[in-house]
Design a protein around this motif. Structure first.
Motif, PDB file in Angstrom:
ATOM      1  N   VAL A 165       0.841  -1.198   0.000  1.00  0.00           N
ATOM      2  CA  VAL A 165       0.000   0.000   0.000  1.00  0.00           C
ATOM      3  C   VAL A 165       0.877   1.249   0.000  1.00  0.00           C
ATOM      4  N   TRP A 166       1.949   1.231   0.764  1.00  0.00           N
ATOM      5  CA  TRP A 166       2.847   2.386   0.801  1.00  0.00           C
ATOM      6  C   TRP A 166       3.513   2.611  -0.553  1.00  0.00           C
ATOM      7  N   ALA A 167       3.928   1.539  -1.208  1.00  0.00           N
ATOM      8  CA  ALA A 167       4.558   1.675  -2.518  1.00  0.00           C
ATOM      9  C   ALA A 167       3.558   2.198  -3.548  1.00  0.00           C
ATOM     10  N   MET A 168       2.313   1.734  -3.485  1.00  0.00           N
ATOM     11  CA  MET A 168       1.304   2.250  -4.410  1.00  0.00           C
ATOM     12  C   MET A 168       0.997   3.707  -4.127  1.00  0.00           C
ATOM     13  N   ALA A 169       0.986   4.075  -2.859  1.00  0.00           N
ATOM     14  CA  ALA A 169       0.737   5.477  -2.527  1.00  0.00           C
ATOM     15  C   ALA A 169       1.842   6.367  -3.068  1.00  0.00           C
ATOM     16  N   GLN A 170       3.062   5.888  -3.036  1.00  0.00           N
ATOM     17  CA  GLN A 170       4.164   6.678  -3.587  1.00  0.00           C
ATOM     18  C   GLN A 170       4.068   6.784  -5.100  1.00  0.00           C
ATOM     19  N   ASN A 171       3.609   5.726  -5.758  1.00  0.00           N
ATOM     20  CA  ASN A 171       3.512   5.753  -7.220  1.00  0.00           C
ATOM     21  C   ASN A 171       2.301   6.534  -7.699  1.00  0.00           C
ATOM     22  N   VAL A 172       1.171   6.357  -7.047  1.00  0.00           N
ATOM     23  CA  VAL A 172      -0.073   6.945  -7.527  1.00  0.00           C
ATOM     24  C   VAL A 172      -0.247   8.372  -7.040  1.00  0.00           C
ATOM     25  N   ALA A 173       0.053   8.619  -5.808  1.00  0.00           N
ATOM     26  CA  ALA A 173      -0.168   9.943  -5.234  1.00  0.00           C
ATOM     27  C   ALA A 173       1.134  10.475  -4.633  1.00  0.00           C
ATOM     28  N   PRO A 174       1.991  11.066  -5.449  1.00  0.00           N
ATOM     29  CA  PRO A 174       3.264  11.546  -4.911  1.00  0.00           C
ATOM     30  C   PRO A 174       3.103  12.690  -3.912  1.00  0.00           C
ATOM     31  N   LEU A 175       1.943  13.309  -3.865  1.00  0.00           N
ATOM     32  CA  LEU A 175       1.739  14.384  -2.891  1.00  0.00           C
ATOM     33  C   LEU A 175       1.702  13.860  -1.464  1.00  0.00           C
ATOM     34  N   LEU A 176       1.440  12.554  -1.277  1.00  0.00           N
ATOM     35  CA  LEU A 176       1.427  11.993   0.065  1.00  0.00           C
ATOM     36  C   LEU A 176       2.824  11.866   0.658  1.00  0.00           C
ATOM     37  N   THR A 177       3.828  11.748  -0.196  1.00  0.00           N
ATOM     38  CA  THR A 177       5.170  11.510   0.320  1.00  0.00           C
ATOM     39  C   THR A 177       6.146  12.647   0.044  1.00  0.00           C
ATOM     40  N   LYS A 178       5.998  13.332  -1.082  1.00  0.00           N
ATOM     41  CA  LYS A 178       6.944  14.405  -1.416  1.00  0.00           C
ATOM     42  C   LYS A 178       6.302  15.314  -2.450  1.00  0.00           C
ATOM     43  N   GLY A 179       6.933  16.417  -2.687  1.00  0.00           N
ATOM     44  CA  GLY A 179       6.441  17.342  -3.707  1.00  0.00           C
ATOM     45  C   GLY A 179       5.720  18.523  -3.094  1.00  0.00           C
ATOM     46  N   SER A 180       5.379  19.466  -3.964  1.00  0.00           N
ATOM     47  CA  SER A 180       4.681  20.662  -3.511  1.00  0.00           C
ATOM     48  C   SER A 180       3.208  20.553  -3.875  1.00  0.00           C
ATOM     49  N   PRO A 181       2.350  21.279  -3.174  1.00  0.00           N
ATOM     50  CA  PRO A 181       0.924  21.216  -3.489  1.00  0.00           C
ATOM     51  C   PRO A 181       0.645  21.833  -4.853  1.00  0.00           C
ATOM     52  N   PRO A 182      -0.437  21.403  -5.505  1.00  0.00           N
ATOM     53  CA  PRO A 182      -0.757  21.958  -6.821  1.00  0.00           C
ATOM     54  C   PRO A 182      -1.150  23.425  -6.713  1.00  0.00           C
ATOM     55  N   VAL A 183      -0.908  24.140  -7.799  1.00  0.00           N
ATOM     56  CA  VAL A 183      -1.231  25.561  -7.841  1.00  0.00           C
ATOM     57  C   VAL A 183      -2.692  25.704  -8.242  1.00  0.00           C
ATOM     58  N   ASN A 184      -3.480  26.405  -7.430  1.00  0.00           N
ATOM     59  CA  ASN A 184      -4.890  26.648  -7.739  1.00  0.00           C
ATOM     60  C   ASN A 184      -5.014  27.931  -8.543  1.00  0.00           C
ATOM     61  N   LYS A 185      -5.741  27.835  -9.623  1.00  0.00           N
ATOM     62  CA  LYS A 185      -6.026  29.043 -10.388  1.00  0.00           C
ATOM     63  C   LYS A 185      -7.345  29.607  -9.872  1.00  0.00           C
ATOM     64  N   SER A 186      -7.306  30.834  -9.497  1.00  0.00           N
ATOM     65  CA  SER A 186      -8.541  31.443  -9.016  1.00  0.00           C
ATOM     66  C   SER A 186      -9.413  31.835 -10.209  1.00  0.00           C
ATOM     67  N   LEU A 187     -10.652  32.110  -9.937  1.00  0.00           N
ATOM     68  CA  LEU A 187     -11.583  32.475 -11.000  1.00  0.00           C
ATOM     69  C   LEU A 187     -11.227  33.808 -11.651  1.00  0.00           C
TER      70      LEU A 187
END
Length: 99
Positions: A64-86
């Motif tokens: 499960v941990w390996a899949m979380a690293q592959n599928v959702a890299p935000l859980l382990t490392k990286g920066s949050p996505p940039v939100n574009k405002s309206l």
């Protein structure tokens, strides 16, 4: 994960031991294997089932941990996505709701 061979050796050994405990408890409860006196009763078979499951948990956690690293890299490392405002979107953009 690509295969079970990518699991670390200790985790893979625990997985095999857990499967062996589950198989042994099944065979002893159905009378295919006669175990010695302390291990031949139903209580010991129930304990073997729980031990088998407990030995299989590390492999499940690792997968499960390996899949979380592959599928959702935000859980382990990286920066949050940039939100574009309206307000950043162009005003002349046509939507179906405007027609």
């Amino acid at each position: 994960m690509r295969s079970l061979g990518t699991l670390p050796k200790p985790v893979l050994i625990l997985e095999v031991v857990g499967i062996a405990f589950l198989l042994l408890s099944y065979l002893s409860l159905n009378g295919y294997v006669a175990l010695p006196a302390p291990f031949g009763n139903a209580t010991a078979a129930i304990v073997m089932v729980f031990l088998g499951i407990a030995f299989m948990i590390p492999a499940a956690v690792f997968m499960v941990w390996a899949m979380a690293q592959n599928v959702a890299p935000l859980l382990t490392k990286g920066s949050p996505p940039v939100n574009k405002s309206l307000s950043d979107q162009p005003k002349d953009k046509h939507h179906d709701a405007d027609h």
